[in-house]
Design an enzyme around this catalytic site. Structure first.
Site, PDB file in Angstrom:
ATOM      1  N   HIS A   1      17.356 -38.808  -2.420  1.00 40.44           N
ATOM      2  CA  HIS A   1      17.896 -39.781  -1.457  1.00 40.44           C
ATOM      3  C   HIS A   1      16.920 -40.959  -1.417  1.00 40.44           C
ATOM      4  O   HIS A   1      15.718 -40.786  -1.640  1.00 40.44           O
ATOM      5  CB  HIS A   1      17.952 -39.088  -0.093  1.00 40.44           C
ATOM      6  CG  HIS A   1      18.599 -39.852   1.002  1.00 40.44           C
ATOM      7  ND1 HIS A   1      17.960 -40.862   1.676  1.00 40.44           N
ATOM      8  CD2 HIS A   1      19.822 -39.755   1.561  1.00 40.44           C
ATOM      9  CE1 HIS A   1      18.763 -41.348   2.614  1.00 40.44           C
ATOM     10  NE2 HIS A   1      19.909 -40.696   2.566  1.00 40.44           N
TER      11      HIS A   1
ATOM     12  N   ASP B   1      11.674 -32.554   1.004  1.00 40.73           N
ATOM     13  CA  ASP B   1      12.642 -33.199   1.876  1.00 40.73           C
ATOM     14  C   ASP B   1      13.715 -32.154   2.211  1.00 40.73           C
ATOM     15  O   ASP B   1      14.586 -31.850   1.390  1.00 40.73           O
ATOM     16  CB  ASP B   1      13.239 -34.408   1.138  1.00 40.73           C
ATOM     17  CG  ASP B   1      14.385 -35.037   1.910  1.00 40.73           C
ATOM     18  OD1 ASP B   1      14.729 -34.543   2.989  1.00 40.73           O
ATOM     19  OD2 ASP B   1      14.941 -36.037   1.402  1.00 40.73           O
TER      20      ASP B   1
ATOM     21  N   GLN C   1      18.740 -31.799   4.009  1.00 39.05           N
ATOM     22  CA  GLN C   1      20.037 -31.134   3.797  1.00 39.05           C
ATOM     23  C   GLN C   1      19.930 -29.611   3.828  1.00 39.05           C
ATOM     24  O   GLN C   1      20.944 -28.928   3.917  1.00 39.05           O
ATOM     25  CB  GLN C   1      20.651 -31.570   2.458  1.00 39.05           C
ATOM     26  CG  GLN C   1      21.075 -33.024   2.422  1.00 39.05           C
ATOM     27  CD  GLN C   1      22.138 -33.368   3.460  1.00 39.05           C
ATOM     28  OE1 GLN C   1      22.881 -32.506   3.943  1.00 39.05           O
ATOM     29  NE2 GLN C   1      22.206 -34.632   3.841  1.00 39.05           N
TER      30      GLN C   1
ATOM     31  N   LYS D   1      20.939 -33.631  11.701  1.00 41.89           N
ATOM     32  CA  LYS D   1      21.694 -32.937  10.661  1.00 41.89           C
ATOM     33  C   LYS D   1      21.762 -31.441  10.952  1.00 41.89           C
ATOM     34  O   LYS D   1      22.232 -30.659  10.129  1.00 41.89           O
ATOM     35  CB  LYS D   1      21.073 -33.194   9.292  1.00 41.89           C
ATOM     36  CG  LYS D   1      21.237 -34.666   8.846  1.00 41.89           C
ATOM     37  CD  LYS D   1      20.794 -34.858   7.428  1.00 41.89           C
ATOM     38  CE  LYS D   1      20.515 -36.298   7.081  1.00 41.89           C
ATOM     39  NZ  LYS D   1      21.708 -37.068   6.770  1.00 41.89           N
TER      40      LYS D   1
ATOM     41  N   CYS E   1      23.348 -43.152  -0.694  1.00 41.65           N
ATOM     42  CA  CYS E   1      21.906 -43.449  -0.665  1.00 41.65           C
ATOM     43  C   CYS E   1      21.175 -42.761  -1.819  1.00 41.65           C
ATOM     44  O   CYS E   1      20.056 -42.251  -1.644  1.00 41.65           O
ATOM     45  CB  CYS E   1      21.272 -43.022   0.666  1.00 41.65           C
ATOM     46  SG  CYS E   1      21.952 -43.887   2.062  1.00 41.65           S
TER      47      CYS E   1
HETATM   48  N1  PMP Z   1      16.899 -36.955   2.668  1.00 43.03           N
HETATM   49  C1  PMP Z   1      18.123 -36.500   2.474  1.00 43.03           C
HETATM   50  C2  PMP Z   1      18.371 -35.499   1.370  1.00 43.03           C
HETATM   51  C3  PMP Z   1      19.166 -36.915   3.296  1.00 43.03           C
HETATM   52  O1  PMP Z   1      20.396 -36.461   3.092  1.00 43.03           O
HETATM   53  C4  PMP Z   1      18.889 -37.839   4.325  1.00 43.03           C
HETATM   54  C5  PMP Z   1      19.994 -38.348   5.236  1.00 43.03           C
HETATM   55  N2  PMP Z   1      21.182 -38.640   4.609  1.00 43.03           N
HETATM   56  C6  PMP Z   1      17.579 -38.290   4.490  1.00 43.03           C
HETATM   57  C7  PMP Z   1      16.597 -37.824   3.647  1.00 43.03           C
HETATM   58  C8  PMP Z   1      17.193 -39.263   5.552  1.00 43.03           C
HETATM   59  O2  PMP Z   1      17.426 -38.737   6.815  1.00 43.03           O
HETATM   60  P1  PMP Z   1      17.364 -39.705   8.097  1.00 43.03           P
HETATM   61  O3  PMP Z   1      18.323 -40.821   7.818  1.00 43.03           O
HETATM   62  O4  PMP Z   1      17.809 -38.846   9.227  1.00 43.03           O
HETATM   63  O5  PMP Z   1      15.973 -40.195   8.228  1.00 43.03           O
END
Ligand code: PMP
Length: 424
Positions: free
Chosen positions: A127, A204, A207, A230, A369
């Protein structure tokens, strides 16, 4: 393990229960859980309760209201520590989300650690939140970014791990589960390789956290990050887990109230102990207090057989999509969690997503993203269905019926237009 009752779980989410649950088009079919999950009544009530009864700043005043707010606030930190099995309470740092947690590590640790030519290893399916902070850091320090490839199933390919993660590597950062591919990455092997070359590992978990029990000590990673929103919690609350010795060695990320011991114009400012050293300013108190209710919900779900139900959702949805001839999956094979990326042959993803929206089905279309991943797969974007255990098989049936109808109608319309153009 006791059975998991999806409808009982679903009943705890007011947004999904505004109307009687049927599969009529007036219901909201929420299939965008990887972007953010719905909030349970307990979470909403806890947040409201704080504002109605306990609203005060934390860690500052000697009055009772502040003491009560501080107590509840710190109870959530304890709940997170227990939830991810961290060794020490002070290893849990509050941020506003996974993105901020990664930025914190990149700036606090990375800026001091990296020299020109040092390497940061990421994976091809990250991401942007786990790419851009490292790109900024590389720009600041002269470090170089290396990329671990993915295989045809969308899993990080570790065949050449030794040649990519080397003694030049100082930081390895990758997702536990990709937000596009839904596959569990072999992070244990990646963490072990990072450790073997004395590199720092950051996982990270944005998910993964709502789907897998996480034990940071067993994983052996240096950092693990995720966002509350999430996993049924409020937005604006994130967690940075970091190994205590490392956090202690790092300089603060931001300056402000609460992160200091003493401030003077005549001598250097001294910083607070962990975890407060990294928590400048007034935090999202109501959100953090309410997050505890989400953790309680998750803990209960994990003691029940939620995993089998999620697998059932994943395979039911995957098999049903596979029956539609125009569906093209982004990677091969059924994903590990109920997160499926696909596109429809000869149709624009946004057209399909908007058409589904007119049936009250919410799913995501776009690059998710993960533009470098899209580039690698030579696609502009894709559709993504991401399910939570409050989703039902009946909702999947309805989604598939609508999708088939949309694909047929749009294909007929396209054929008509093409014939018209050709005959002109
Ligand atoms: N890493 C991953 C794999 C994500 O899916 C996301 C959110 N879509 C993020 C990081 C970033 O999370 P946040 O926008 O809550 O900071």
């Amino acid at each position: 393990m006791s059975p998991f009752f999806p409808l009982r779980f679903r009943q705890q989410f007011p947004l999904l229960n505004q109307r009687e649950h049927t599969t009529s088009a007036s219901d909201i079919i929420y299939f965008d859980n990887a972007a953010t999950t719905q909030k349970s009544q307990q979470v909403i009530t806890a947040q409201q309760h704080y504002y109605l009864n306990n609203n005060a700043n934390v860690h500052r005043a000697s009055h009772q209201l502040s003491a009560k707010a501080t107590f509840d606030f710190e109870q959530t930190r304890l709940a997170v520590q227990q939830f991810i099995k961290a060794k020490y309470l002070e290893e849990i740092i509050w941020t506003k989300g996974a993105s901020e947690s990664i930025n914190l590590v990149a700036q606090s640790l990375g800026r001091n650690l990296l020299k020109p030519g040092d390497e940061i290893v990421l994976s091809a399916s990250e991401h942007h939140a786990n790419i851009v902070p490292w790109q900024i850091l590389a720009e600041q320090t002269g470090a170089v970014i290396k990329v671990l490839p993915i295989n045809e199933q969308g899993i990080i390919n570790i065949t050449n791990l030794e040649s990519i993660i080397t003694t030049k590597t100082k930081i390895v950062a990758c997702a536990h589960i990709s937000n596009v591919l839904g596959r569990i990455n072999p992070i244990e092997k990646i963490i072990a390789r990072a450790r073997a070359v004395n590199a720092i590992s950051l996982i990270d978990g944005a998910q993964a956290i709502a789907h897998l029990p996480v034990n940071v000590q067993a994983l052996g990673c240096d950092f693990y990050v995720f966002s509350a929103h999430k996993m049924y919690g409020p937005t604006g609350v994130g967690v940075l887990y970091g190994r205590k010795a490392l956090l202690e060695s790092m300089s603060p990320y931001q300056g402000g109230g609460e992160m200091i011991k003493s401030v003077s114009f005549n001598k250097p400012t001294t910083f607070n102990d962990l975890p407060f050293k990294f928590e400048a300013g007034t935090p999202n108190i109501s959100g953090i207090i309410a997050f505890k209710a989400a953790i309680t919900l998750m803990k209960t779900a994990f003691t029940n057989d939620i995993h089998s139900y999620e697998q059932q959702l994943a395979s039911y949805c995957y098999q049903a999509l596979a029956q539609i001839p125009q569906v093209e999956f982004i990677v091969q094979g059924q994903p590990d969690i109920a997160l499926i990326a696909f596109s429809i042959k000869d149709h624009h993803n946004h057209d399909i997503a908007s058409a589904l929206d007119s049936y009250n089905i919410a799913l995501r279309s776009g690059h998710h993203c993960a533009m470098p991943l899209m580039e690698l797969l030579t696609i502009n974007g894709c559709l993504r269905v991401s399910l939570a255990p409050y989703n039902t098989l009946a909702e999947i049936d309805y989604f598939i019926r609508c999708l088939k109808e949309i694909v047929t109608t749009q294909t007929d319309a396209h054929t008509e237009i093409n014939t018209e153009i050709k005959t002109k």
